[in-house]
Design a protein around this motif. Sequence first.
Motif, PDB file in Angstrom:
ATOM      1  N   UNK A  37       0.857  -1.174   0.000  1.00  0.00           N
ATOM      2  CA  UNK A  37       0.000   0.000   0.000  1.00  0.00           C
ATOM      3  C   UNK A  37       0.897   1.229   0.000  1.00  0.00           C
ATOM      4  N   UNK A  38       0.314   2.391  -0.300  1.00  0.00           N
ATOM      5  CA  UNK A  38       1.112   3.612  -0.260  1.00  0.00           C
ATOM      6  C   UNK A  38       0.255   4.780   0.204  1.00  0.00           C
ATOM      7  N   UNK A  39       0.937   5.749   0.792  1.00  0.00           N
ATOM      8  CA  UNK A  39       0.257   6.950   1.247  1.00  0.00           C
ATOM      9  C   UNK A  39       1.056   8.166   0.827  1.00  0.00           C
ATOM     10  N   UNK A  40       0.452   8.956  -0.033  1.00  0.00           N
ATOM     11  CA  UNK A  40       1.075  10.199  -0.490  1.00  0.00           C
ATOM     12  C   UNK A  40       0.716  11.327   0.474  1.00  0.00           C
ATOM     13  N   UNK A  41       1.502  12.386   0.495  1.00  0.00           N
ATOM     14  CA  UNK A  41       1.211  13.508   1.399  1.00  0.00           C
ATOM     15  C   UNK A  41      -0.190  14.054   1.185  1.00  0.00           C
ATOM     16  N   UNK A  42      -0.927  14.172   2.280  1.00  0.00           N
ATOM     17  CA  UNK A  42      -2.267  14.735   2.206  1.00  0.00           C
ATOM     18  C   UNK A  42      -3.328  13.796   1.670  1.00  0.00           C
ATOM     19  N   UNK A  43      -2.955  12.545   1.434  1.00  0.00           N
ATOM     20  CA  UNK A  43      -3.917  11.581   0.888  1.00  0.00           C
ATOM     21  C   UNK A  43      -4.036  10.376   1.807  1.00  0.00           C
ATOM     22  N   UNK A  44      -5.104   9.620   1.620  1.00  0.00           N
ATOM     23  CA  UNK A  44      -5.287   8.406   2.393  1.00  0.00           C
ATOM     24  C   UNK A  44      -4.434   7.276   1.813  1.00  0.00           C
ATOM     25  N   UNK A  45      -4.150   6.325   2.670  1.00  0.00           N
ATOM     26  CA  UNK A  45      -3.389   5.167   2.202  1.00  0.00           C
ATOM     27  C   UNK A  45      -4.224   4.380   1.201  1.00  0.00           C
ATOM     28  N   UNK A  46      -3.566   3.940   0.126  1.00  0.00           N
ATOM     29  CA  UNK A  46      -4.274   3.236  -0.940  1.00  0.00           C
ATOM     30  C   UNK A  46      -3.579   1.933  -1.295  1.00  0.00           C
ATOM     31  N   UNK A  47      -4.355   1.027  -1.838  1.00  0.00           N
ATOM     32  CA  UNK A  47      -3.860  -0.261  -2.301  1.00  0.00           C
ATOM     33  C   UNK A  47      -2.980  -0.085  -3.524  1.00  0.00           C
ATOM     34  N   UNK A  48      -1.886  -0.853  -3.591  1.00  0.00           N
ATOM     35  CA  UNK A  48      -1.005  -0.834  -4.752  1.00  0.00           C
ATOM     36  C   UNK A  48      -0.980  -2.199  -5.443  1.00  0.00           C
ATOM     37  N   UNK A  49      -0.645  -3.241  -4.693  1.00  0.00           N
ATOM     38  CA  UNK A  49      -0.511  -4.569  -5.290  1.00  0.00           C
ATOM     39  C   UNK A  49      -0.633  -5.625  -4.200  1.00  0.00           C
ATOM     40  N   UNK A  50      -1.036  -6.821  -4.606  1.00  0.00           N
ATOM     41  CA  UNK A  50      -1.158  -7.926  -3.661  1.00  0.00           C
ATOM     42  C   UNK A  50      -0.869  -9.240  -4.363  1.00  0.00           C
ATOM     43  N   UNK A  51      -0.482 -10.236  -3.557  1.00  0.00           N
ATOM     44  CA  UNK A  51      -0.137 -11.545  -4.104  1.00  0.00           C
ATOM     45  C   UNK A  51      -0.576 -12.623  -3.121  1.00  0.00           C
ATOM     46  N   UNK A  52      -1.008 -13.743  -3.628  1.00  0.00           N
ATOM     47  CA  UNK A  52      -1.433 -14.821  -2.732  1.00  0.00           C
ATOM     48  C   UNK A  52      -0.249 -15.699  -2.347  1.00  0.00           C
ATOM     49  N   UNK A  53      -0.518 -16.687  -1.508  1.00  0.00           N
ATOM     50  CA  UNK A  53       0.544 -17.516  -0.940  1.00  0.00           C
ATOM     51  C   UNK A  53       1.364 -18.236  -2.006  1.00  0.00           C
ATOM     52  N   UNK A  54       0.675 -18.785  -2.992  1.00  0.00           N
ATOM     53  CA  UNK A  54       1.364 -19.619  -3.984  1.00  0.00           C
ATOM     54  C   UNK A  54       1.856 -18.823  -5.193  1.00  0.00           C
ATOM     55  N   UNK A  55       1.705 -17.505  -5.153  1.00  0.00           N
ATOM     56  CA  UNK A  55       2.106 -16.661  -6.284  1.00  0.00           C
ATOM     57  C   UNK A  55       1.324 -16.975  -7.553  1.00  0.00           C
ATOM     58  N   UNK A  56       0.165 -17.557  -7.415  1.00  0.00           N
ATOM     59  CA  UNK A  56      -0.651 -17.892  -8.580  1.00  0.00           C
ATOM     60  C   UNK A  56      -1.639 -16.791  -8.929  1.00  0.00           C
ATOM     61  N   UNK A  57      -1.761 -15.815  -8.026  1.00  0.00           N
ATOM     62  CA  UNK A  57      -2.718 -14.737  -8.260  1.00  0.00           C
ATOM     63  C   UNK A  57      -2.155 -13.424  -7.740  1.00  0.00           C
ATOM     64  N   UNK A  58      -2.279 -12.391  -8.560  1.00  0.00           N
ATOM     65  CA  UNK A  58      -1.851 -11.051  -8.167  1.00  0.00           C
ATOM     66  C   UNK A  58      -2.940 -10.057  -8.542  1.00  0.00           C
ATOM     67  N   UNK A  59      -2.858  -8.893  -7.941  1.00  0.00           N
ATOM     68  CA  UNK A  59      -3.798  -7.821  -8.261  1.00  0.00           C
ATOM     69  C   UNK A  59      -3.062  -6.495  -8.115  1.00  0.00           C
TER      70      UNK A  59
END
Length: 124
Positions: A37-59
């Motif tokens: 996740x990331x948070x820029x100055x003056x902004x709320x934290x936002x989702x960037x990327x995610x991965x599951x346990x087996x690396x078979x799925x990302x978003x």
Amino acid sequence: QVQLVESGGGLVQAGDSLRLSCAPSRRIFGTLAMGWFRQAPGKEREFVAAINWRSTSTDYTDSVKGRFTISRDNAKNTVYLQMNSLKPDDTAVYYCAAKFSMSVVTTQNEYDYWGQGTQVTVSS
């Protein structure tokens, strides 16, 4: 108590690349979904990327698709975020997160563990 330790942030120019790493302070057994996740100055934290346990799925969030790649090394319980073609809009504090789950998790409220963040600054 489990802590996640991020590394790899820094100051770069637009178009450059960085690779962030995140590892737990102690070995965590079981299945872990991990995300960035990331948070820029003056902004709320936002989702960037995610991965599951087996690396078979990302978003990914739309703004980083094609530029960022999330990956993991389960032997080291480490997750990476390769960031290419960086833009000034990518400037933020980047946080990694972990949750015991076999699925991809994109909602920050669902994560159990968080790192303290690493600063990424992209100059134009």
